[in-house]
Motif scaffolding. Structure first.
Motif, short mmCIF file in Angstrom:
data_model
loop_
_atom_site.label_atom_id
_atom_site.label_comp_id
_atom_site.label_asym_id
_atom_site.label_seq_id
_atom_site.Cartn_x
_atom_site.Cartn_y
_atom_site.Cartn_z
N UNK A 1 9.93 82.54 26.05
CA UNK A 1 8.70 82.64 25.27
C UNK A 1 7.46 82.32 26.11
N UNK A 2 7.60 81.40 27.06
CA UNK A 2 6.45 80.95 27.83
C UNK A 2 6.07 81.92 28.93
N UNK A 3 7.04 82.35 29.72
CA UNK A 3 6.73 83.10 30.92
C UNK A 3 7.01 84.59 30.81
N UNK A 4 7.59 85.05 29.74
CA UNK A 4 7.88 86.48 29.61
C UNK A 4 7.16 87.07 28.40
N UNK A 5 7.34 86.47 27.24
CA UNK A 5 6.74 87.04 26.03
C UNK A 5 5.26 86.71 25.91
#
Length: 238
Positions: free
Chosen positions: A191-195
């Motif tokens: 969630x933090x680094x991709x989405x």
């Protein structure tokens, strides 16, 4: 008289040679250069052709995607955070529950084996067939058929098996905690680094070939290869 005639002839020849060697120099001007422009492209309607300007696609982070919410959901129900992220959930959720299921089976099997062989140890340590008044009588009636197979073993044998089942039980519990925590961390990273993170038009990257200048060494003093080929990567923030 003859001498005078010869002198006159010599002077005439000298003047004629000097006149023959002198030529007029004519400087020619270069011809004018005419540049003809290429014809303009026109379409069938007779209008001028203008190419379309392609607009670059803009990327913006998904500010509605909350990493902390993905972690909370994963801690409550394993795989819920991965389902919230929606990327790769089709194989992550079955893998998570497959690992938890295997560890859960190991916990149940280890606990069952621990209780059974602990009862065998107590019966063997009693040294006789338990009586109805003995504490081991109920376990003996429950495992009577199976105990007959191991009746010839020593108490040390039963002690080792009980220890093995106890260790497997503890390792399986730690495995469940580890899988639960890892899938929560994975949901947060997703969630933090991709989405919730993307690269927009303010960041550009350029990859080009180049040369690396090596520091002079003894081997390079005798070689002409002072530079080695490499790849140059340039990041630019506008």
């Amino acid at each position: 008289m003859l001498k005078q005639f010869l002198v006159v002839v010599i002077l005439m020849l000298s003047g004629f040679c000097a006149q023959a060697q002198t030529q007029d120099t004519v400087v020619r001007k270069p011809a004018d250069t005419v540049i003809i422009a290429p014809p303009k492209k026109v379409n069938d309607a007779g209008q001028r052709f203008v190419p379309k300007v392609k607009k670059d696609k803009e990327y913006h982070p998904d500010t509605t995607h909350i990493p902390s919410l993905a972690v909370k959901r994963s801690l409550i129900i394993p795989g819920w955070g991965q389902l919230y992220n929606k990327k790769g959930a089709w194989w992550k959720i079955p893998a998570i529950y497959g690992g938890l299921g295997a560890l859960g089976y190991s916990i149940v099997d280890s606990q069952r084996g621990y209780k059974k062989f602990l009862a065998f140890y107590n019966i063997k340590n009693l040294g006789r067939v338990p009586l109805p008044t003995d504490r081991e009588y109920e376990a003996y009636q429950k495992y009577k058929a199976e105990y007959a197979i191991y009746a010839g073993q020593s108490t040390t044998y039963f002690t080792e098996i009980v220890s093995n089942y106890q260790r497997n039980f503890q390792i399986s519990i730690l495995g469940v905690v580890a899988v639960w925590g890892i899938q929560a961390v994975e949901a947060y990273v997703e969630a933090k680094f991709i989405s919730s993170f993307s690269v927009d038009n303010d960041l550009s990257i350029k990859v080009s070939p180049g040369f690396i200048n090596q520091q002079p060494t003894y081997a390079m003093l005798t070689s002409t290869d002072a530079y080695i080929p490499g790849i140059k990567i340039t990041f630019t923030l506008k």
